[in-house]
Design a protein around this motif. Structure first.
Motif, PDB file in Angstrom:
ATOM      1  N   VAL A   1       9.010   2.056   3.582  1.00 50.57           N
ATOM      2  CA  VAL A   1      10.189   2.630   2.719  1.00 50.57           C
ATOM      3  C   VAL A   1       9.584   4.024   2.146  1.00 50.57           C
ATOM      4  CG1 VAL A   1       9.443   1.173   0.852  1.00 50.57           C
ATOM      5  CG2 VAL A   1      12.208   1.952   1.329  1.00 50.57           C
ATOM      6  N   GLY A   2      10.291   5.013   2.550  1.00 48.13           N
ATOM      7  CA  GLY A   2      10.167   5.973   0.989  1.00 48.13           C
ATOM      8  C   GLY A   2      10.456   5.781   0.254  1.00 48.13           C
TER       9      GLY A   2
ATOM     10  N   VAL B   1      14.664 -11.222   5.871  1.00 46.65           N
ATOM     11  CA  VAL B   1      14.836 -10.370   5.547  1.00 46.65           C
ATOM     12  C   VAL B   1      15.256  -8.398   6.251  1.00 46.65           C
ATOM     13  CG1 VAL B   1      12.674  -8.642   7.226  1.00 46.65           C
ATOM     14  CG2 VAL B   1      12.615 -11.255   6.581  1.00 46.65           C
ATOM     15  N   SER B   2      15.789  -8.895   6.833  1.00 49.59           N
ATOM     16  CA  SER B   2      17.450  -7.841   6.966  1.00 49.59           C
ATOM     17  C   SER B   2      18.117  -7.864   5.495  1.00 49.59           C
ATOM     18  CB  SER B   2      18.394  -8.561   7.892  1.00 49.59           C
ATOM     19  OG  SER B   2      17.605  -8.617   9.067  1.00 49.59           O
ATOM     20  N   GLU B   3      18.202  -8.769   4.896  1.00 51.19           N
ATOM     21  CA  GLU B   3      18.938  -8.625   2.942  1.00 51.19           C
ATOM     22  C   GLU B   3      18.771  -7.701   2.605  1.00 51.19           C
ATOM     23  OE1 GLU B   3      21.071 -10.689  -0.349  1.00 51.19           O
ATOM     24  OE2 GLU B   3      20.102 -12.140   1.188  1.00 51.19           O
ATOM     25  N   LEU B   4      17.023  -7.750   2.842  1.00 50.51           N
ATOM     26  CA  LEU B   4      15.825  -7.357   2.110  1.00 50.51           C
ATOM     27  C   LEU B   4      15.912  -5.271   2.228  1.00 50.51           C
ATOM     28  CD1 LEU B   4      13.399  -6.103  -0.047  1.00 50.51           C
ATOM     29  CD2 LEU B   4      12.030  -7.207   1.829  1.00 50.51           C
ATOM     30  N   LEU B   5      16.435  -5.537   3.927  1.00 47.23           N
ATOM     31  CA  LEU B   5      15.689  -3.932   4.052  1.00 47.23           C
ATOM     32  C   LEU B   5      17.659  -3.479   4.192  1.00 47.23           C
ATOM     33  CD1 LEU B   5      15.634  -4.612   7.938  1.00 47.23           C
ATOM     34  CD2 LEU B   5      13.802  -2.857   6.143  1.00 47.23           C
ATOM     35  N   ARG B   6      18.681  -4.134   4.001  1.00 48.67           N
ATOM     36  CA  ARG B   6      19.456  -3.520   3.609  1.00 48.67           C
ATOM     37  C   ARG B   6      19.850  -2.691   1.919  1.00 48.67           C
ATOM     38  NH1 ARG B   6      21.933  -7.789   6.904  1.00 48.67           N
ATOM     39  NH2 ARG B   6      21.913  -9.027   4.966  1.00 48.67           N
ATOM     40  N   ASN B   7      19.415  -4.055   1.405  1.00 46.26           N
ATOM     41  CA  ASN B   7      19.453  -3.626  -0.291  1.00 46.26           C
ATOM     42  C   ASN B   7      18.660  -2.506  -0.505  1.00 46.26           C
ATOM     43  OD1 ASN B   7      20.387  -5.978  -0.437  1.00 46.26           O
ATOM     44  ND2 ASN B   7      18.998  -7.443  -1.632  1.00 46.26           N
ATOM     45  N   LEU B   8      17.484  -2.164   0.084  1.00 43.65           N
ATOM     46  CA  LEU B   8      16.752  -1.185  -0.074  1.00 43.65           C
ATOM     47  C   LEU B   8      17.257   0.525   0.758  1.00 43.65           C
ATOM     48  CD1 LEU B   8      13.398  -2.424   0.714  1.00 43.65           C
ATOM     49  CD2 LEU B   8      14.023  -2.512  -1.173  1.00 43.65           C
ATOM     50  N   GLY B   9      17.989   0.177   1.996  1.00 40.77           N
ATOM     51  CA  GLY B   9      18.672   1.185   2.101  1.00 40.77           C
ATOM     52  C   GLY B   9      20.068   1.541   1.946  1.00 40.77           C
ATOM     53  N   ASN B  10      20.435   0.595   1.354  1.00 43.61           N
ATOM     54  CA  ASN B  10      22.370   0.524   0.174  1.00 43.61           C
ATOM     55  C   ASN B  10      21.810   0.491  -1.001  1.00 43.61           C
ATOM     56  OD1 ASN B  10      23.059   0.981   3.555  1.00 43.61           O
ATOM     57  ND2 ASN B  10      23.592  -1.318   3.553  1.00 43.61           N
ATOM     58  N   ASN B  11      21.669   0.262  -2.223  1.00 42.20           N
ATOM     59  CA  ASN B  11      21.536   0.401  -2.992  1.00 42.20           C
ATOM     60  C   ASN B  11      20.700   0.086  -3.983  1.00 42.20           C
ATOM     61  OD1 ASN B  11      23.640  -1.875  -2.198  1.00 42.20           O
ATOM     62  ND2 ASN B  11      22.440  -3.648  -2.645  1.00 42.20           N
TER      63      ASN B  11
ATOM     64  N   THR C   1       0.725  -0.974  -0.680  1.00 38.10           N
ATOM     65  CA  THR C   1       0.222   0.016   0.135  1.00 38.10           C
ATOM     66  C   THR C   1       0.892   1.546  -0.034  1.00 38.10           C
ATOM     67  OG1 THR C   1       0.366   0.216   2.472  1.00 38.10           O
ATOM     68  CG2 THR C   1      -2.218  -0.954   0.923  1.00 38.10           C
ATOM     69  N   GLN C   2       0.756   2.224  -0.577  1.00 36.25           N
ATOM     70  CA  GLN C   2       0.804   3.851  -0.617  1.00 36.25           C
ATOM     71  C   GLN C   2       0.403   5.094  -0.765  1.00 36.25           C
ATOM     72  OE1 GLN C   2       2.436   4.496  -4.690  1.00 36.25           O
ATOM     73  NE2 GLN C   2       2.776   6.656  -4.058  1.00 36.25           N
ATOM     74  N   ASP C   3       0.738   5.339   0.820  1.00 35.29           N
ATOM     75  CA  ASP C   3       0.223   6.597   1.273  1.00 35.29           C
ATOM     76  C   ASP C   3       1.621   7.533   0.732  1.00 35.29           C
ATOM     77  OD1 ASP C   3      -1.036   8.226   2.519  1.00 35.29           O
ATOM     78  OD2 ASP C   3      -0.900   7.848   4.490  1.00 35.29           O
ATOM     79  N   ASN C   4       0.917   8.819   0.225  1.00 30.07           N
ATOM     80  CA  ASN C   4       2.023   9.869  -0.193  1.00 30.07           C
ATOM     81  C   ASN C   4       2.814   9.132  -0.981  1.00 30.07           C
ATOM     82  OD1 ASN C   4       2.850  12.667  -1.680  1.00 30.07           O
ATOM     83  ND2 ASN C   4       2.430  13.239   0.889  1.00 30.07           N
ATOM     84  N   ARG C   5       4.703   9.527  -0.108  1.00 34.75           N
ATOM     85  CA  ARG C   5       5.466   9.267  -0.796  1.00 34.75           C
ATOM     86  C   ARG C   5       5.768   7.829   0.053  1.00 34.75           C
ATOM     87  NH1 ARG C   5       8.979  14.260  -1.266  1.00 34.75           N
ATOM     88  NH2 ARG C   5      10.401  12.861  -1.791  1.00 34.75           N
ATOM     89  N   THR C   6       5.128   7.767   1.546  1.00 32.26           N
ATOM     90  CA  THR C   6       5.378   5.874   1.774  1.00 32.26           C
ATOM     91  C   THR C   6       4.843   5.008   1.104  1.00 32.26           C
ATOM     92  OG1 THR C   6       5.488   7.643   3.607  1.00 32.26           O
ATOM     93  CG2 THR C   6       5.567   5.408   4.518  1.00 32.26           C
ATOM     94  N   VAL C   7       5.574   3.545   1.166  1.00 31.62           N
ATOM     95  CA  VAL C   7       5.098   2.903   0.654  1.00 31.62           C
ATOM     96  C   VAL C   7       5.466   1.733   1.891  1.00 31.62           C
ATOM     97  CG1 VAL C   7       5.385   0.812  -0.301  1.00 31.62           C
ATOM     98  CG2 VAL C   7       5.457   3.392  -1.717  1.00 31.62           C
ATOM     99  N   THR C   8       3.987   0.619   2.026  1.00 33.73           N
ATOM    100  CA  THR C   8       4.371  -0.632   3.704  1.00 33.73           C
ATOM    101  C   THR C   8       3.794  -1.523   2.728  1.00 33.73           C
ATOM    102  OG1 THR C   8       2.951   1.507   4.856  1.00 33.73           O
ATOM    103  CG2 THR C   8       3.506  -1.266   5.703  1.00 33.73           C
TER     104      THR C   8
ATOM    105  N   PRO D   1      14.137   2.538   4.639  1.00 36.44           N
ATOM    106  CA  PRO D   1      13.564   1.422   5.091  1.00 36.44           C
ATOM    107  C   PRO D   1      13.529   1.069   7.001  1.00 36.44           C
ATOM    108  CG  PRO D   1      15.906   1.026   3.921  1.00 36.44           C
ATOM    109  CD  PRO D   1      15.551   2.006   4.026  1.00 36.44           C
ATOM    110  N   GLU D   2      12.511   0.854   7.190  1.00 39.61           N
ATOM    111  CA  GLU D   2      11.632   0.741   8.574  1.00 39.61           C
ATOM    112  C   GLU D   2      11.462  -0.514   8.261  1.00 39.61           C
ATOM    113  OE1 GLU D   2       9.964   3.105  12.001  1.00 39.61           O
ATOM    114  OE2 GLU D   2      10.208   3.917  10.077  1.00 39.61           O
ATOM    115  N   LEU D   3      11.908  -0.882   9.064  1.00 42.66           N
ATOM    116  CA  LEU D   3      11.229  -2.944  10.041  1.00 42.66           C
ATOM    117  C   LEU D   3      10.277  -2.674  10.843  1.00 42.66           C
ATOM    118  CD1 LEU D   3      10.819  -5.439   9.221  1.00 42.66           C
ATOM    119  CD2 LEU D   3      12.332  -6.162  11.271  1.00 42.66           C
ATOM    120  N   ILE D   4       8.391  -2.361  10.507  1.00 50.64           N
ATOM    121  CA  ILE D   4       7.742  -2.192  11.354  1.00 50.64           C
ATOM    122  C   ILE D   4       7.178  -3.417  12.637  1.00 50.64           C
ATOM    123  CG2 ILE D   4       5.191  -2.072  12.400  1.00 50.64           C
ATOM    124  CD1 ILE D   4       5.082  -0.468   8.895  1.00 50.64           C
ATOM    125  N   GLU D   5       6.967  -4.544  12.005  1.00 56.87           N
ATOM    126  CA  GLU D   5       7.142  -5.636  12.655  1.00 56.87           C
ATOM    127  C   GLU D   5       7.349  -6.965  12.224  1.00 56.87           C
ATOM    128  OE1 GLU D   5       2.852  -6.561  13.836  1.00 56.87           O
ATOM    129  OE2 GLU D   5       2.557  -7.170  11.762  1.00 56.87           O
TER     130      GLU D   5
END
Length: 206
Positions: free
Chosen positions: A181-182, A137-147, A119-126, A154-158
């Protein structure tokens, strides 16, 4: 022959001194009146001149007030035009945001992750999904934040553990995750570069 003056000479002398005193007093009063009149006339002239100057200044101030109001109106119009221009640029940039989002999710998604909703809210995607392990999941967060040049913060909610039944006998443990993630606009980089480009000519002149 001896002449004797029997007239009251002392009284005559006093009378002459009194007359001279009154004459001097009258002359002083007349001179004082002339000086006071001249000073009053000079002050009145100065007051009249100052009032004329004040009237001229007030007229000029009124003209300046009108010009200031016109400038304020022009500034408000310029600000409104800039806001409209920025809105148009943002809309043009937002048209490509879903394309960039999907491309980046595909590029940065490691193996062993399956997305269930987005889902997308303005410029934030959940994003919600399942992963084979927490490490995925940790690898995905690293990829989104660095690559990713289009995704940021990127922020892990739960994240929760669960099991998935592949068949009647085959069950596997998975990690259900939810992250936020923004998305960057293409115009964001242009806004960052604009101040640098504006200061470059000034530095060249110096």
């Amino acid at each position: 022959m001896i002449l004797i003056n029997l007239l009251p000479h002392r009284e005559a002398a006093r009378k002459r001194r009194r007359e001279n005193f009154y004459a001097s007093l009258g002359a002083a009063a007349l001179a004082g009146g002339l000086i006071a009149g001249a000073a009053f006339a000079w002050l009145q002239t100065q007051i009249t001149d100052q009032q004329d100057k004040n009237s001229l200044l007030q007229a000029e101030i009124k003209k300046l007030d009108v010009e200031i109001k016109e400038i304020s109106t022009l500034q408000a119009e310029i600000a409104a035009l800039r806001a409209r221009q920025q809105a148009v640029e943002d809309l043009q940039g937002d048209r490509n945001m879903p394309v960039h989002l999907l491309n980046e999710l595909v590029r940065q998604m490691p193996d062993g992750i399956y997305l269930t909703s987005m889902t997308q809210d303005n410029r934030t995607v959940t994003v919600q999904g399942m992963a084979q392990s927490n490490e995925r999941v940790s690898e995905l967060l690293r990829n989104l934040g660095n690559n990713s040049p289009w995704l940021l913060k990127p922020e892990l909610i739960e994240i929760t553990a669960s099991t998935v039944a592949l068949s009647a006998r085959d069950q596997r443990r998975v990690a259900n995750f939810k992250l936020r993630v923004g998305i960057k606009r293409p115009t964001d980089d242009q806004k960052k570069d604009a101040p640098a480009n504006a200061t470059a000519p000034a530095a060249a002149k110096g």
